[in-house]
Design a protein around this motif. Structure first.
Motif, PDB file in Angstrom:
ATOM      1  N   UNK A   7       0.817  -1.213   0.000  1.00 32.79           N
ATOM      2  CA  UNK A   7       0.000   0.000   0.000  1.00 32.79           C
ATOM      3  C   UNK A   7       0.849   1.260   0.000  1.00 32.79           C
ATOM      4  N   UNK A   8       2.133   1.122   0.341  1.00 34.46           N
ATOM      5  CA  UNK A   8       3.040   2.271   0.330  1.00 34.46           C
ATOM      6  C   UNK A   8       4.478   1.784   0.182  1.00 34.46           C
ATOM      7  N   UNK A   9       5.331   2.666  -0.247  1.00 30.49           N
ATOM      8  CA  UNK A   9       6.757   2.408  -0.334  1.00 30.49           C
ATOM      9  C   UNK A   9       7.466   3.738  -0.199  1.00 30.49           C
ATOM     10  N   UNK A  10       8.776   3.734  -0.228  1.00 31.83           N
ATOM     11  CA  UNK A  10       9.546   4.932   0.074  1.00 31.83           C
ATOM     12  C   UNK A  10      10.289   5.443  -1.154  1.00 31.83           C
ATOM     13  N   UNK A  11      10.422   6.764  -1.232  1.00 32.96           N
ATOM     14  CA  UNK A  11      11.254   7.360  -2.266  1.00 32.96           C
ATOM     15  C   UNK A  11      12.689   7.431  -1.762  1.00 32.96           C
ATOM     16  N   UNK A  12      13.626   7.559  -2.674  1.00 35.81           N
ATOM     17  CA  UNK A  12      15.022   7.708  -2.298  1.00 35.81           C
ATOM     18  C   UNK A  12      15.722   6.436  -1.854  1.00 35.81           C
ATOM     19  N   UNK A  13      15.090   5.281  -2.058  1.00 33.24           N
ATOM     20  CA  UNK A  13      15.722   4.020  -1.666  1.00 33.24           C
ATOM     21  C   UNK A  13      16.771   3.619  -2.698  1.00 33.24           C
ATOM     22  N   UNK A  41       7.636   8.237 -11.561  1.00 31.38           N
ATOM     23  CA  UNK A  41       7.251   6.834 -11.454  1.00 31.38           C
ATOM     24  C   UNK A  41       6.879   6.336 -12.854  1.00 31.38           C
ATOM     25  N   UNK A  42       7.527   5.263 -13.270  1.00 30.09           N
ATOM     26  CA  UNK A  42       7.324   4.731 -14.618  1.00 30.09           C
ATOM     27  C   UNK A  42       6.880   3.274 -14.543  1.00 30.09           C
ATOM     28  N   UNK A  43       5.866   2.926 -15.300  1.00 34.26           N
ATOM     29  CA  UNK A  43       5.415   1.541 -15.406  1.00 34.26           C
ATOM     30  C   UNK A  43       6.313   0.827 -16.406  1.00 34.26           C
ATOM     31  N   UNK A  65      11.616  11.363  -7.605  1.00 37.68           N
ATOM     32  CA  UNK A  65      10.190  11.187  -7.258  1.00 37.68           C
ATOM     33  C   UNK A  65       9.920  11.730  -5.858  1.00 37.68           C
ATOM     34  N   UNK A  66       8.825  12.399  -5.725  1.00 41.38           N
ATOM     35  CA  UNK A  66       8.405  12.974  -4.442  1.00 41.38           C
ATOM     36  C   UNK A  66       7.333  12.078  -3.826  1.00 41.38           C
TER      37      UNK A  66
END
Length: 70
Positions: A7-13, A41-43, A65-66
């Motif tokens: 349901x969520x993930x982090x940017x900057x990983x 974010x790219x599919x 990505x923010x």
């Protein structure tokens, strides 16, 4: 309705690829297919499986990505 996991993930990983699972009644038969419209974010790929109730989306998260709702 549909369910998304995670349901969520982090940017900057360091690892910037995420696979998202979508679940819902016959979701694999979505008439318009799948797309993402969010800066950074790219599919990359859509994976359909034997059960039409699941779809897996490979996403690439840019370092720029923010955080937000995708």
């Amino acid at each position: 309705g549909y369910t998304c996991y995670p349901t969520h993930w982090w940017t900057g990983m360091k690892w910037n690829k995420v696979q998202v699972m979508l679940y819902g009644d016959a979701i694999a038969n979505a008439a318009k297919g799948f797309s993402i419209s969010y800066p950074g974010v790219k599919l990359l790929k859509t994976h359909k499986v034997k059960s039409g109730n699941y779809v897996f989306l490979d996403l690439l998260i840019s370092p720029a990505a923010r955080p937000g709702n995708v």
